[in-house]
Write an enzyme that holds these catalytic residues in place. Structure first.
Site, short mmCIF file in Angstrom:
data_model
loop_
_atom_site.label_atom_id
_atom_site.label_comp_id
_atom_site.label_asym_id
_atom_site.label_seq_id
_atom_site.Cartn_x
_atom_site.Cartn_y
_atom_site.Cartn_z
N HIS A 1 -6.33 34.41 19.29
CA HIS A 1 -5.49 33.66 19.90
C HIS A 1 -5.82 33.39 21.56
O HIS A 1 -4.72 33.24 22.23
CB HIS A 1 -4.02 34.45 19.76
N GLU B 1 -18.67 18.82 27.43
CA GLU B 1 -17.48 18.25 27.17
C GLU B 1 -17.91 16.85 26.30
O GLU B 1 -17.09 16.26 25.25
CB GLU B 1 -16.85 17.36 28.39
N GLN C 1 -25.71 -1.81 2.24
CA GLN C 1 -26.32 -2.04 3.65
C GLN C 1 -25.69 -1.47 4.66
O GLN C 1 -26.25 -1.17 6.03
CB GLN C 1 -26.49 -3.62 3.67
N1 ARG Z 1 -30.77 -5.05 3.60
C1 ARG Z 1 -30.49 -4.56 2.28
C2 ARG Z 1 -29.83 -2.95 2.35
O1 ARG Z 1 -29.64 -2.69 3.29
C3 ARG Z 1 -31.80 -4.23 1.42
C4 ARG Z 1 -31.49 -4.70 -0.04
C5 ARG Z 1 -31.01 -5.98 -0.18
N2 ARG Z 1 -30.95 -6.19 -1.56
C6 ARG Z 1 -30.27 -7.15 -2.17
N3 ARG Z 1 -30.14 -7.21 -3.46
N4 ARG Z 1 -29.59 -8.06 -1.62
O2 ARG Z 1 -29.20 -2.55 1.58
#
Ligand code: ARG
Length: 458
Positions: free
Chosen positions: A158, A292, A324
Site C-alpha cells: 500500500h 516518466e 494492411q
Molecule cells: N499492401 C497489402 C497489405 O499490406 C499487401 C497485400 C495486398 N493484397 C491484395 N489482395 N490487395 O496487406
C-alpha cells in the site's frame, strides 16, 4: 520508371488520385524491403528447383534483386504511391531492369502470401534484436542487485513501509518479471516462425511448388498448414503486441518506482545526469524524464494491442484489405519497446543508490514490528495476541517519536512479559532481513543465490 499497375487489363478507368493515396501502404511497408527481397529470392530459387523457371531466369532475377536492394540501401530507389506497396514497387522495378524474367517472379505467388511472409520474417528479426536488448537490461539489473545485495531498504505494501528488505532482492523482483517477458517473447517467435508462401491468394496454387524448399531457404521452422489461415490471420502480430503490452506494464511499474525514489521525499536513488533534464524556470530541478516517458509510452502499446484485436475481430476468411492496417501498430510497438529497452538498459547501469537514506526510511517506519510479533510467538504468545501487543508498542513509538529498537527493555516488557533481553536481536534491520533466509526470501544470503540462478537462466 513506369508506374503502370499490374491490373490495367481488367480496368477501363484509372484509380481516383485520392483513392490511390488512401489505399497505398508503401510509405510504411517499405521498411520491410529486405524481407520482401529475401522472400522473392527464396521463391525464385524454389521455382527454378521445380523447373517452373530456368536456372538462367532465376539468376537474372537474383541479380536484379541484389541491385534493387543496393539501390534501396543507398536511398536511390524511387518509391511510387501508384504502385501501392513495397511488393509491387520492387516487382515493377525488377521488370523494368531485367525485362521478361522479372514478369515471371510472381508465378505461383500472390501478394497475400507474400505480405504474410514478409511480416513474419520482419518480426522474427526484430524479436531477435529485442530479445538481446531485454537480456542486456536484465544483466544490468542483476549487476546492480549484486552490488547492493545486502543494502537495506523499506519494503512497501500500500506504499506504506511494511518490512525491511534488501535492495538486491527488490531489483531481482524486476528481473523475474522481465525473465517471464523474455520467455513469452521466445514463445511468440516459435509461432511466428512458420511459412505462408505457397498459399498464394487463398487456395494454394496449380504449380508443382516445393514449400519445404522455400521454408528451408528462409529458415522457417514450420510451414503454415492451411492456405486460408496462412494468408489471413495475424494472431502472431497480436501475440507479439500482447507480449509488448506486458513488458511495458512491467516497465511502467518500474518507472513509477524510479520516479518516486528520485524525489526528495524518498531520496533513495540518483539517476545519471545524462538520463534527466532540468527545468527552464526552477534551477533546483532534475527531472526523471526517462522513466516518466517510458511510463507514458505504455499507453500507446496497449492501444496498438486493442487496435489489432479489433482489426481482426470480424474478418471473414480469407485475406481482406483490412489486414494492411496491421503494420503501423506493429511497427510502432516495435519502435517503442526497442527504444524503451535501450534507454532503460543504459540507465540501469548508472543508478546511484543512497544507502543511508534508504536505511533511515526503513528505520523510521516500524518495519521490524512483524519481527517483534514473530519473536513473541516463538516465546509462547498466540499470533493474534502478539499482534495486539506490538500494536500497542508501535503506538507508544509514534507518540514518543521512537523506533521499537530505541525503547528500553522495561518499556517493552510493560507490553508483555514474554519479552526478554534478546529481543533487540530481532529488532535490528539486519536481523530482520537475515531471518528471512529461505528460497524466495529477502536475506542477503538468498539474494546471492538468486543472482546465481538468474545469471544461469540468462
Ligand atoms: N499492401 C497489402 C497489405 O499490406 C499487401 C497485400 C495486398 N493484397 C491484395 N489482395 N490487395 O496487406
Amino acid at each position: 520508371m513506369s508506374t503502370e499497375k499490374p491490373w490495367t487489363g481488367r480496368f477501363t478507368e484509372p484509380t481516383d488520385a485520392f483513392v490511390e493515396a488512401f489505399t497505398a501502404s508503401v510509405e510504411f511497408d517499405q521498411r520491410m524491403y529486405k524481407h520482401d527481397i529475401a522472400g522473392s529470392r527464396a521463391h525464385a530459387r524454389m521455382l527454378a528447383h521445380v523447373a517452373v523457371l530456368t536456372s538462367d531466369e532465376r539468376d537474372v532475377i537474383l541479380g536484379g534483386l541484389d541491385e534493387i536492394e543496393t539501390e534501396i540501401d543507398k536511398g536511390d530507389f524511387q518509391w511510387s504511391i501508384s504502385l501501392e506497396d513495397v511488393h509491387m514497387n520492387i516487382e515493377k522495378r525488377l521488370t523494368d531492369k531485367i525485362g521478361d524474367a522479372g514478369k515471371k517472379l510472381h508465378t505461383g505467388r500472390s501478394r497475400n502470401d507474400q505480405v504474410a511472409t514478409d511480416v513474419r520474417l520482419y518480426l522474427r528479426d526484430e524479436i531477435d534484436t529485442i530479445a538481446a536488448e531485454l537480456k542486456r537490461l536484465q544483466c544490468n539489473i542483476i549487476d546492480l542487485a549484486e552490488r547492493e545485495f545486502d543494502t537495506i531498504m523499506p519494503g512497501f505494501t500500500h506504499l506504506q513501509t511494511a518490512q525491511p528488505i534488501t535492495f538486491g532482492h527488490h531489483m531481482l523482483a524486476w528481473n523475474e518479471m522481465l525473465q517471464r517477458d523474455g520467455e513469452r517473447l521466445l514463445d511468440c517467435r516459435k509461432r511466428a516462425n512458420s511459412l505462408p508462401l505457397g498459399s498464394a491468394a487463398l487456395a494454394g496454387t496449380t504449380y508443382p511448388i516445393d514449400r519445404e524448399f522455400t521454408a528451408k531457404e528462409l529458415g522457417f521452422e514450420r510451414i503454415c498448414q492451411n492456405s486460408l489461415d496462412a494468408v489471413s490471420d495475424r494472431d502472431f502480430v497480436i501475440e507479439f503486441t500482447s507480449f509488448a503490452s506486458l513488458l511495458m506494464m512491467h516497465m511502467s511499474r518500474f518507472s513509477e518506482e524510479l520516479v518516486l525514489w528520485t524525489s526528495s521525499q524518498f531520496d533513495f536513488i540518483d539517476l545519471g545526469d545524462s538520463f534527466c533534464t532540468g527545468s527552464s524556470i526552477m534551477p533546483q530541478k532534475k527531472n526523471p524524464d526517462v522513466p516518466e516517458l517510458v511510463r507514458g509510452k505504455t499507453g500507446r502499446v496497449y492501444g496498438h494491442l486493442i487496435s489489432l484485436l479489433t482489426l481482426m475481430k470480424a474478418q471473414p476468411l480469407a485475406y481482406n484489405k483490412d489486414n494492411q492496417e496491421d503494420k503501423e501498430p506493429l511497427f510502432d510497438t516495435i519502435d517503442t519497446i526497442k527504444g524503451s529497452l535501450k534507454v532503460y538498459a543504459d540507465m540501469m547501469a548508472q543508478v546511484d543508490v543512497k544507502k543511508e537514506s534508504m536505511r533511515e526510511a526503513a528505520f523510521r517506519g516500524f518495519s521490524t514490528a512483524t519481527d517483534l510479533a514473530d519473536y513473541l510467538v516463538r516465546n509462547g504468545v498466540a499470533f493474534r495476541d502478539a499482534h495486539e501487543v506490538v500494536g500497542k508498542a508501535v503506538r507508544l513509538g509514534v507518540e514518543s517519536k521512537r523506533d521499537l529498537s530505541e525503547m528500553t527493555l522495561e518499556e517493552l516488557q510493560g507490553f508483555s512479559d514474554a519479552i526478554k533481553a534478546d529481543v533487540f536481536d530481532v529488532l535490528t534491520l539486519e536481523g530482520s532481513v537475515a531471518a528471512r533466509n529461505h528460497l524466495g526470501g529477502t536475506a542477503p544470503e538468498q539474494v546471492k543465490q538468486a543472482i546465481k540462478r538468474a545469471r544461469e537462466l540468462l
